[in-house]
Scaffold this active site. Structure first.
Site, PDB file in Angstrom:
ATOM      1  N   GLY A  16       0.834  -1.199   0.000  1.00 46.10           N
ATOM      2  CA  GLY A  16       0.000   0.000   0.000  1.00 46.10           C
ATOM      3  C   GLY A  16       0.869   1.249   0.000  1.00 46.10           C
ATOM      4  N   GLY A  17       2.000   1.175  -0.667  1.00 46.84           N
ATOM      5  CA  GLY A  17       2.970   2.288  -0.632  1.00 46.84           C
ATOM      6  C   GLY A  17       2.694   3.365  -1.668  1.00 46.84           C
ATOM      7  N   LEU A  21      -0.159   7.065   4.125  1.00 51.00           N
ATOM      8  CA  LEU A  21       0.950   6.853   5.059  1.00 51.00           C
ATOM      9  C   LEU A  21       1.997   5.905   4.483  1.00 51.00           C
ATOM     10  CD1 LEU A  21      -1.055   6.634   8.424  1.00 51.00           C
ATOM     11  CD2 LEU A  21       0.240   8.566   7.491  1.00 51.00           C
ATOM     12  N   ARG A  41      -2.551  -1.909  -5.690  1.00 58.02           N
ATOM     13  CA  ARG A  41      -3.392  -2.467  -6.751  1.00 58.02           C
ATOM     14  C   ARG A  41      -3.412  -1.617  -8.013  1.00 58.02           C
ATOM     15  NH1 ARG A  41      -8.940  -3.084  -3.796  1.00 58.02           N
ATOM     16  NH2 ARG A  41      -8.110  -1.240  -2.793  1.00 58.02           N
ATOM     17  N   ASP A  75      -2.074  -7.331  -5.519  1.00 62.28           N
ATOM     18  CA  ASP A  75      -3.100  -7.293  -4.471  1.00 62.28           C
ATOM     19  C   ASP A  75      -2.631  -8.256  -3.373  1.00 62.28           C
ATOM     20  OD1 ASP A  75      -5.380  -7.642  -2.891  1.00 62.28           O
ATOM     21  OD2 ASP A  75      -6.727  -7.369  -4.599  1.00 62.28           O
ATOM     22  N   ARG A  77      -4.047  -9.686  -1.138  1.00 65.13           N
ATOM     23  CA  ARG A  77      -4.973 -10.783  -0.838  1.00 65.13           C
ATOM     24  C   ARG A  77      -4.620 -12.038  -1.629  1.00 65.13           C
ATOM     25  NH1 ARG A  77     -10.464  -7.292  -1.742  1.00 65.13           N
ATOM     26  NH2 ARG A  77      -9.122  -6.206  -3.180  1.00 65.13           N
ATOM     27  N   TYR A 157      -7.695   1.235  17.924  1.00 65.92           N
ATOM     28  CA  TYR A 157      -8.821   0.447  18.455  1.00 65.92           C
ATOM     29  C   TYR A 157      -8.567  -1.062  18.355  1.00 65.92           C
ATOM     30  CZ  TYR A 157     -10.198   0.852  13.486  1.00 65.92           C
ATOM     31  OH  TYR A 157     -10.217   0.848  12.111  1.00 65.92           O
ATOM     32  N   PRO A 198      -1.478   4.018  14.628  1.00 70.78           N
ATOM     33  CA  PRO A 198      -1.643   5.445  14.384  1.00 70.78           C
ATOM     34  C   PRO A 198      -3.039   5.921  14.770  1.00 70.78           C
ATOM     35  CG  PRO A 198      -1.228   4.227  12.321  1.00 70.78           C
ATOM     36  CD  PRO A 198      -1.607   3.245  13.388  1.00 70.78           C
TER      37      PRO A 198
HETATM   38  N1  COA Z   1     -20.342   0.092   3.355  1.00 70.40           N
HETATM   39  C1  COA Z   1     -20.791  -1.172   3.350  1.00 70.40           C
HETATM   40  N2  COA Z   1     -20.284  -2.144   2.526  1.00 70.40           N
HETATM   41  C2  COA Z   1     -19.296  -1.768   1.703  1.00 70.40           C
HETATM   42  C3  COA Z   1     -18.766  -0.458   1.652  1.00 70.40           C
HETATM   43  C4  COA Z   1     -19.336   0.498   2.528  1.00 70.40           C
HETATM   44  N3  COA Z   1     -18.923   1.774   2.552  1.00 70.40           N
HETATM   45  N4  COA Z   1     -17.788  -0.417   0.725  1.00 70.40           N
HETATM   46  C5  COA Z   1     -17.707  -1.656   0.205  1.00 70.40           C
HETATM   47  N5  COA Z   1     -18.593  -2.465   0.783  1.00 70.40           N
HETATM   48  C6  COA Z   1     -18.866  -3.859   0.479  1.00 70.40           C
HETATM   49  C7  COA Z   1     -19.314  -4.002  -0.962  1.00 70.40           C
HETATM   50  O1  COA Z   1     -20.713  -3.763  -1.081  1.00 70.40           O
HETATM   51  C8  COA Z   1     -18.953  -5.459  -1.226  1.00 70.40           C
HETATM   52  O2  COA Z   1     -19.872  -6.351  -0.647  1.00 70.40           O
HETATM   53  P1  COA Z   1     -21.035  -7.070  -1.553  1.00 70.40           P
HETATM   54  O3  COA Z   1     -20.305  -7.846  -2.592  1.00 70.40           O
HETATM   55  O4  COA Z   1     -21.764  -7.910  -0.590  1.00 70.40           O
HETATM   56  O5  COA Z   1     -21.838  -5.949  -2.117  1.00 70.40           O
HETATM   57  C9  COA Z   1     -17.672  -5.625  -0.442  1.00 70.40           C
HETATM   58  O6  COA Z   1     -17.656  -4.602   0.554  1.00 70.40           O
HETATM   59  C10 COA Z   1     -16.431  -5.512  -1.282  1.00 70.40           C
HETATM   60  O7  COA Z   1     -16.466  -4.254  -1.925  1.00 70.40           O
HETATM   61  P2  COA Z   1     -15.660  -4.011  -3.278  1.00 70.40           P
HETATM   62  O8  COA Z   1     -15.787  -2.574  -3.634  1.00 70.40           O
HETATM   63  O9  COA Z   1     -16.071  -5.027  -4.297  1.00 70.40           O
HETATM   64  O10 COA Z   1     -14.186  -4.390  -2.801  1.00 70.40           O
HETATM   65  P3  COA Z   1     -12.804  -3.930  -3.330  1.00 70.40           P
HETATM   66  O11 COA Z   1     -11.867  -5.008  -3.047  1.00 70.40           O
HETATM   67  O12 COA Z   1     -12.875  -3.391  -4.721  1.00 70.40           O
HETATM   68  O13 COA Z   1     -12.482  -2.616  -2.420  1.00 70.40           O
HETATM   69  C11 COA Z   1     -12.600  -1.609  -0.216  1.00 70.40           C
HETATM   70  C12 COA Z   1     -12.098  -2.735  -1.076  1.00 70.40           C
HETATM   71  C13 COA Z   1     -14.105  -1.774  -0.021  1.00 70.40           C
HETATM   72  C14 COA Z   1     -11.903  -1.669   1.115  1.00 70.40           C
HETATM   73  C15 COA Z   1     -12.385  -0.209  -0.873  1.00 70.40           C
HETATM   74  O14 COA Z   1     -12.958   0.791  -0.077  1.00 70.40           O
HETATM   75  C16 COA Z   1     -10.929   0.062  -1.073  1.00 70.40           C
HETATM   76  O15 COA Z   1     -10.382  -0.309  -2.092  1.00 70.40           O
HETATM   77  N6  COA Z   1     -10.246   0.704  -0.072  1.00 70.40           N
HETATM   78  C17 COA Z   1      -8.792   0.851  -0.085  1.00 70.40           C
HETATM   79  C18 COA Z   1      -8.301   1.993   0.664  1.00 70.40           C
HETATM   80  C19 COA Z   1      -8.872   2.161   2.006  1.00 70.40           C
HETATM   81  O16 COA Z   1      -9.865   1.583   2.397  1.00 70.40           O
HETATM   82  N7  COA Z   1      -8.249   3.050   2.742  1.00 70.40           N
HETATM   83  C20 COA Z   1      -8.640   3.367   4.066  1.00 70.40           C
HETATM   84  C21 COA Z   1      -7.689   2.816   5.000  1.00 70.40           C
HETATM   85  S1  COA Z   1      -7.998   3.447   6.622  1.00 70.40           S
END
Ligand code: COA
Length: 292
Positions: A16-17, A21, A41, A75, A77, A157, A198
């Site tokens: 996640g670079g 952060l 990604r 990714d 994962r 948390y 953090p």
């Molecule tokens: N509230 C509720 N459910 C949510 C959501 C939200 N705000 N955002 C995503 N979801 C659910 C989706 O609906 C999906 O579930 P479903 O298939 O049952 O509908 C599931 O989470 C996966 O979402 P998707 O967008 O397909 O996953 P992704 O792998 O593309 O993205 C996340 C991952 C959701 C974490 C996206 O927000 C992301 O890429 N974040 C990266 C950066 C990040 O979160 N930074 C903050 C760090 S503090």
């Protein structure tokens, strides 16, 4: 703050670079002489991040030659993809010395509304992603007899849990347990594992998902005794200390960096919110019994 050669000769992989952060740590590590390899990604984001790392490092440090940063679109994962990345890194640069598990995902939701996949997605990124990278590089380090340092980014948390971020709270608690479990198990191999918790550090990713409007942000700020949010370089400095040879005897430690926010449950801390300090002092002195 550090000698400009603090990380000279070290190779650091930061998941996640490409932003937030993770990027701040990458820039600081490179500035102190490390070869930085970032993964994430989004290819475009990573390419831009590498340019920024190069620029920042070169302008801040002309005492040391900064090795070219590199990036992998991976990714965390995906175990097999992480394995391919690790093999390629080893081929290009040898085994890294430092791994920072920073890639994360989070969003606000009432827990009763979470879908099965929403919970799984966050746990996959945060907990499984950290396991995948740590397991893959860890076994390589052990086989090669190489000393190494792992830094996991958890949260404030991790122990208390938190409303509305259940998947993240569960996943980060797992990462915290992983850090401490492996710190003990792998100490014999000279592999250190520490974590940073953090508090509030403004990033586009976190702010847009967790503090999306001004009202929320303002009420949050009131809970931080330091009266401000964290600065990225403050976290990056702590990360440098923990991953570098400046802390060879520290392992299994979690350092919180949050301007005192975690202490908010102190019974009488609410008084700080009631009035400015001079008024409070006046009030306390009025309560003091006078001496005859
Ligand atoms: N509230 C509720 N459910 C949510 C959501 C939200 N705000 N955002 C995503 N979801 C659910 C989706 O609906 C999906 O579930 P479903 O298939 O049952 O509908 C599931 O989470 C996966 O979402 P998707 O967008 O397909 O996953 P992704 O792998 O593309 O993205 C996340 C991952 C959701 C974490 C996206 O927000 C992301 O890429 N974040 C990266 C950066 C990040 O979160 N930074 C903050 C760090 S503090």
């Amino acid at each position: 703050m550090f000698d400009k050669k603090t990380l000279h000769g070290k190779t650091a992989v930061i998941t996640g670079g490409g932003s937030g952060l993770g990027l701040a740590m990458a820039e600081m590590f490179a500035t102190l002489g490390a070869r930085v390899i970032i993964c994430g990604r989004t290819e475009e984001k990573l390419k831009k991040a590498v340019l920024s790392i190069k620029e920042k490092a070169a302008s801040a440090n002309d005492d040391v030659e900064i090795p070219e940063p590199d990036w992998f679109s991976v990714d965390v994962r995906d175990y097999e993809a992480v394995e391919l990345m690790a093999n390629e890194i080893e081929k290009r640069y040898g085994l890294p010395d430092i791994l920072v598990n920073n890639a994360a995902g989070n969003f606000l939701s009432a827990s009763e509304n979470l879908s099965k996949n929403a919970f799984k997605t966050i746990v996959d990124i945060v907990l499984h992603g950290t396991f995948n990278c740590t397991r893959i590089f860890g076994s390589k380090w052990i086989e090669a007899g190489k000393a190494a340092s792992v830094l996991n980014i958890v949260t404030t948390y991790t122990e208390s849990g938190s409303s509305f971020v259940l998947p993240s709270a569960c996943a980060k608690a797992g990462v915290y347990a992983m850090t401490n479990s492996l710190a003990y198990e792998w100490a014999t191999y000279n592999i250190r594992l520490n974590s940073i918790a953090p508090g509030p550090f403004p990033t586009e990713g976190a702010w847009s998902r967790l503090l999306p409007d001004e009202k929320m942000e303002k009420s949050y700020l009131k809970m931080i005794p330091a009266g401000r949010y964290g600065r990225h370089e403050e976290l990056a400095n702590l990360a440098v200390f923990l991953v570098s040879d400046l802390s060879p005897y520290i392992t299994g430690e979690c350092v919180t960096i949050d301007g005192g926010e975690r202490l908010k449950s102190g019974q009488f801390n609410f008084i700080t919110q009631m009035a400015e300090r001079p008024q409070l002092k006046q009030f306390f002195s009025m309560m003091k019994p006078s001496r005859k």
